[in-house]
Write a protein that holds these residues in place. Structure first.
Motif, PDB file in Angstrom:
ATOM      1  N   ASN A  13     -17.239  30.468  11.255  1.00 35.39           N
ATOM      2  CA  ASN A  13     -17.220  29.667  10.031  1.00 35.39           C
ATOM      3  C   ASN A  13     -18.217  28.522  10.186  1.00 35.39           C
ATOM      4  O   ASN A  13     -17.957  27.552  10.903  1.00 35.39           O
ATOM      5  N   ARG A  25     -16.732  26.747  13.844  1.00 31.31           N
ATOM      6  CA  ARG A  25     -15.714  27.233  14.773  1.00 31.31           C
ATOM      7  C   ARG A  25     -15.481  28.734  14.557  1.00 31.31           C
ATOM      8  O   ARG A  25     -15.833  29.297  13.520  1.00 31.31           O
ATOM      9  N   THR A  85     -12.903  32.133  14.496  1.00 29.90           N
ATOM     10  CA  THR A  85     -11.549  32.655  14.304  1.00 29.90           C
ATOM     11  C   THR A  85     -11.515  34.020  14.971  1.00 29.90           C
ATOM     12  O   THR A  85     -12.197  34.949  14.527  1.00 29.90           O
ATOM     13  N   THR A 134      -9.299  37.260  16.250  1.00 33.21           N
ATOM     14  CA  THR A 134      -8.039  37.957  15.989  1.00 33.21           C
ATOM     15  C   THR A 134      -8.056  39.315  16.667  1.00 33.21           C
ATOM     16  O   THR A 134      -9.028  40.067  16.520  1.00 33.21           O
ATOM     17  N   THR A 146     -12.966  35.127  23.585  1.00 37.20           N
ATOM     18  CA  THR A 146     -13.243  33.723  23.263  1.00 37.20           C
ATOM     19  C   THR A 146     -14.386  33.195  24.121  1.00 37.20           C
ATOM     20  O   THR A 146     -15.279  32.483  23.622  1.00 37.20           O
TER      21      THR A 146
END
Length: 460
Positions: free
Chosen positions: A254, A259, A261, A263, A330
């Motif tokens: 984003n 940052r 996201t 999932t 991550t």
């Protein structure tokens, strides 16, 4: 479990739920409908043990109509998806084009069965005739084999029944409408195939009674032909094409908040211990009467304890897998942030297992197993996790192999097609662009891009 892809993990969870009565899907994770496959009722699970509705015992006849309805639905779906094999296509085509008796059908089936997945017949007809004599018990007529073979060569898709690439292209050229470029293309393939395949266009032009423009149009026409006419009809190829990549995670960047996201994806339900197994542990652990009754209760307690422990261990393994993958992805997203911002492979920086290990604290072998065969969905498409691991060309460089590949591809894309660059000249161009690459590795990078040598890149 760490090495499993999402579909493999889903299958493993289903098997574990089926085999271990102490394991169940949490009510919070059950979907409203049963299309996710983990919310079957007890009746549905029992019905699944019977392959046919007629096999269902009378005691379960109330559920028979439901199974029959499911069978009818599945049969319709399979009928649509299966399609025809290459042999089926050939036999159907021959049946509509020529009259065949029982012997002819056997001969035709042997011919069709010897076609490879591309539609080529690479075995001599005499050898196939010997096969027919042994398998079918009769000597096939040589003329009839040739007639059926020629009939196959005129079926659709054009090019089927060819003996080699040249023959395949000629069969397709013959089906095209008459034109000057088609005649030149036919002459190229029929009489000058070696010059064409080695891209000796100057010599090809000298050998043909035509001008350069017509030659170019003929070459363009040849490039539109299909060198593998039956590949789409081969069941194995069709299955490969139908097999979709299932990403294991999504990584969305984003830019507004700068940052990620992240999932983890997949139809992975939340698992819990079945309540009766939890309640049964302390109760069965109490002292009971001596003798056979105590032995039975001890055996029952042992069964409950083992199933409970197995279920608990499976749940913990699932959680460990999730946390490990999330930690690794991550770290990769942070290290390769420029790529996730731009979507350009040239922005992938040098990164090795050790870099991820230093961030996550995991062993390099664990990271290697976790990323093998895994894919992630990003703002720019789906990519394998292994894409982001690449060595530096040398210890002193901070350039990634993806940047070199991108630069090399750009140089070749803009080279003079009449005088393409040699590997030595490509090395000089890369060095001038700031990439100090050993010349012996240029060929390795070029081959990785699927680009042929200079001679085969030469245009008309």
């Amino acid at each position: 479990m760490l090495e499993m892809s999402v579909p493999e993990l889903e299958d493993a969870i289903r098997r574990e739920i089926d085999e271990n009565p102490a394991l169940e899907v949490s009510e919070q994770s059950l979907p409203d409908s049963d299309d996710r496959g983990f919310g079957e009722s007890a009746e549905q699970l029992q019905l699944a043990d019977y392959s046919d509705a007629d096999d269902i015992p009378d005691a379960m006849r109330g559920f028979r109509s439901a199974l029959q309805a499911a069978d009818n639905t599945d049969a319709g779906t399979l009928a649509v998806e299966e399609g025809h094999s290459l042999i089926d296509v050939v036999m159907l085509g021959l049946a509509s084009e020529c009259s065949m008796d029982e012997r002819d059908e056997k001969i035709a089936r042997h011919l069709a069965g010897n076609l490879d997945s591309n539609g080529y017949l690479r075995r001599p007809l005499s050898v196939i005739a010997d096969d027919i004599a042994i398998a079918e018990g009769f000597e096939p007529d040589e003329n009839r084999i040739n007639e059926l073979f020629e009939a196959i060569r005129h079926l659709d898709p054009p090019g089927i029944g060819a003996v080699d690439l040249r023959d395949c292209l000629l069969l397709q050229i013959e089906r095209l409408p008459e034109s000057k470029e088609r005649d030149v293309a036919d002459e190229i393939l029929r009489d000058n195939f070696d010059l064409f395949s080695h891209r000796h266009f100057d010599r090809l032009l000298a050998a043909l009674d035509t001008d350069k423009e017509t030659l170019g149009e003929a070459l363009d026409l040849i490039r539109t032909l299909n060198p593998k006419p039956a590949s789409a009809l081969d069941p194995g190829v069709s299955a490969d094409r139908a097999r979709h990549i299932t990403p294991d995670a999504s990584v969305e960047y984003n830019p507004e908040y700068d940052r990620f996201t992240i999932t983890l994806l997949g139809n992975i339900p939340e698992l819990t211990i079945e309540s009766s197994f939890v309640a049964g542990l302390p109760e069965n652990n109490k002292e009971t009467e001596s003798g056979s009754a105590r032995q039975r209760k001890n055996a029952a307690f042992a069964f409950v304890r083992k199933r409970y422990d197995d279920a608990n261990a499976f749940i913990q393994l699932l959680k460990m897998r999730s946390s490990t993958l999330l930690s690794i992805i991550t770290a990769i997203a942070g290290l390769q942030k420029p790529f996730f911002v731009s979507g350009e492979k040239a922005d992938i920086r040098p990164m090795v297992l050790r870099d991820v290990a230093e961030i996550t604290g995991l062993d390099q072998s664990v990271i290697s197993r976790a990323t093998s065969g895994k894919y992630i969905s990003t703002n720019y498409g789906i990519f394998p996790l292994k894409l982001f691991f690449n060595e530096r060309p040398d210890a002193a460089s901070d350039v990634s192999s993806h940047q070199i590949l991108h630069a090399l591809g750009q140089i070749i894309e803009h080279e003079d097609k009449h005088n393409p660059l040699s590997d030595r000249e490509l090395g000089d161009r890369l060095e001038a662009a700031g990439f100090n690459i050993a010349r012996r590795t240029i060929a390795k990078y070029r081959e990785k891009l699927g680009i042929p040598v200079a001679r085969l890149r030469k245009g008309l």
